[in-house]
Design a protein around this motif. Sequence first.
Motif, PDB file in Angstrom:
ATOM      1  N   ASP A 181       0.897  -1.049  -0.018  1.00 61.25           N
ATOM      2  CA  ASP A 181       0.260  -0.037  -0.404  1.00 61.25           C
ATOM      3  C   ASP A 181       1.032   1.373  -0.203  1.00 61.25           C
ATOM      4  N   ALA A 182       1.662   1.786  -0.997  1.00 59.59           N
ATOM      5  CA  ALA A 182       2.341   2.446  -0.675  1.00 59.59           C
ATOM      6  C   ALA A 182       0.860   4.206  -1.329  1.00 59.59           C
ATOM      7  N   GLU A 183       1.135   4.762  -1.456  1.00 62.08           N
ATOM      8  CA  GLU A 183       0.532   5.867  -1.525  1.00 62.08           C
ATOM      9  C   GLU A 183       0.702   7.198  -2.531  1.00 62.08           C
ATOM     10  N   THR A 184       1.965   6.541  -3.499  1.00 63.39           N
ATOM     11  CA  THR A 184       2.534   7.393  -4.327  1.00 63.39           C
ATOM     12  C   THR A 184       2.087   5.794  -5.004  1.00 63.39           C
ATOM     13  N   CYS A 185       1.367   6.067  -6.784  1.00 62.86           N
ATOM     14  CA  CYS A 185       1.161   4.880  -7.798  1.00 62.86           C
ATOM     15  C   CYS A 185       0.879   4.202  -6.857  1.00 62.86           C
ATOM     16  N   ASN A 186       0.270   4.078  -5.541  1.00 63.42           N
ATOM     17  CA  ASN A 186      -0.481   2.527  -5.537  1.00 63.42           C
ATOM     18  C   ASN A 186      -0.435   1.083  -5.813  1.00 63.42           C
ATOM     19  N   ILE A 187       1.415   1.037  -5.392  1.00 64.74           N
ATOM     20  CA  ILE A 187       1.945  -0.378  -5.760  1.00 64.74           C
ATOM     21  C   ILE A 187       2.113  -1.022  -4.043  1.00 64.74           C
ATOM     22  N   ASP A 188       2.536  -2.341  -4.466  1.00 66.72           N
ATOM     23  CA  ASP A 188       3.015  -3.557  -3.904  1.00 66.72           C
ATOM     24  C   ASP A 188       4.759  -3.659  -3.859  1.00 66.72           C
ATOM     25  N   THR A 189       5.313  -3.251  -3.005  1.00 70.74           N
ATOM     26  CA  THR A 189       6.860  -4.060  -3.632  1.00 70.74           C
ATOM     27  C   THR A 189       7.160  -5.270  -2.801  1.00 70.74           C
ATOM     28  N   VAL A 190       7.953  -5.671  -4.328  1.00 67.66           N
ATOM     29  CA  VAL A 190       8.328  -7.048  -4.040  1.00 67.66           C
ATOM     30  C   VAL A 190       9.332  -7.233  -4.329  1.00 67.66           C
ATOM     31  N   HIS A 191      10.209  -8.494  -3.425  1.00 67.25           N
ATOM     32  CA  HIS A 191      11.046  -9.347  -3.910  1.00 67.25           C
ATOM     33  C   HIS A 191      10.785 -10.738  -4.569  1.00 67.25           C
ATOM     34  N   TYR A 192      11.335 -11.014  -6.086  1.00 66.07           N
ATOM     35  CA  TYR A 192      10.821 -11.219  -6.704  1.00 66.07           C
ATOM     36  C   TYR A 192      11.628 -13.225  -7.117  1.00 66.07           C
ATOM     37  N   ASN A 193      11.902 -14.693  -7.083  1.00 62.47           N
ATOM     38  CA  ASN A 193      12.042 -14.937  -6.692  1.00 62.47           C
ATOM     39  C   ASN A 193      13.263 -15.582  -8.465  1.00 62.47           C
TER      40      ASN A 193
END
Length: 419
Positions: free
Chosen positions: A399-411
Amino acid sequence: MTTQLKRFIPFIAGFLLIFSTAAMFYMFGNMDKTEPAEASTKNETAENEGNGGDADVSNIIDNNINGSNVTSDNAISNNINSKSSDTDDSGSEVNNQIENDINGENADLENNIVNDIKGGSNNQLENNITNNIEVKVDVTVTNNITNNVDGSKKSKDDPEENGDGNGNGNGDTNGNGNGEDDNGTDTNGDENGSDNGEGTNGDVPDTVWGVDSASLTTEEMLTCVRENFGDPQVWGRYLGDKDGVSYGLTQEEVELLHSEDIQILVIWNHFEDATGYEKGQSEAQAAIEMAEDFGIPEGVALFANVEPIYPIDSGFLLGWYETLAESPYESGVYGIFDPSEELYTAYETAAEENAGLMENNWVWTAAPNVGITTEENAPEYNPEAPEDSLIAGWQYGIDAETCNIDTVHYNGDALEVFW
């Protein structure tokens, strides 16, 4: 008067003799200074056809040309059907060499090499074109190499080496290089021929950074993420609209993300009750049908989105996994895989009933939650999930307020099941 004239006759005869001798020397002396003869047009062609076995082919064209207005047209064509074999040593060896040594004025060179090879697990190609040119006025050089290989190929293609001459004669009429090298296209897809994400010719990265979002991906959205967070290599998106929750992935988004070399993680969230084998089975069937209708290729994983407020049991997880295991797609589950959550316990119970879950079902975990960061400041990869799980990624910030994203480390190992 006559007597005086007779006295000059020997002098006149001597003068005429000297003049005629000098004229003869001048004529013969200049015979070697005439313009060189026009060079004969070269049309060197090598064609080889083979059918039903491995071939060992060597084609060498060597032109040494002195003259003006030189036209050299060289072509090598190999059409080979290698034997069908799974052994590492099956295949053809092809060696093509074209060398032009040209000295003169005005040259027009065209060199063509075409290899059309079908079959073989270890085809080896080597193509070399060498142009040593000393041309005083104009020269045009065109080099074309085309490799069409339906099999495995190892190649060493050196398309051109254009020697410099008195007129910098290794290009077009302005002395600029004009060589072309068409070595065909290698496409890295999965075993089924679909194009699921990045081709990796080297080592697979341990992790890549990315995001997921419930919003439509536009160029403005992508710019927002890149300017404020980083450059995502994977973007999680939902399959189909869910009113008030998420917008479904569109074909325009797919084209945009793929044009930017961003892979897509596909999420299924059209349920709120995750209990019962039949429920898991029916949700998986609906996801499969929508994925096929949307054009998602085989081998891509579909992730069931299990929110922490949803009731969950092992039956649902087994119904989801076992139905997808019989489909063209891979199985995945998203949720907070914290030991205190019901999802964690249900997953371990399901794995006890079907050990294939641990081996073949991809887990995308949202535990632990450390908060949104930029790519540069992302935490060290530390996902939480049941022991021996097949982890696809770690959603470490939501729930980032800017850009409406979640941040992820992908394998990095999961790139093969992203679209």
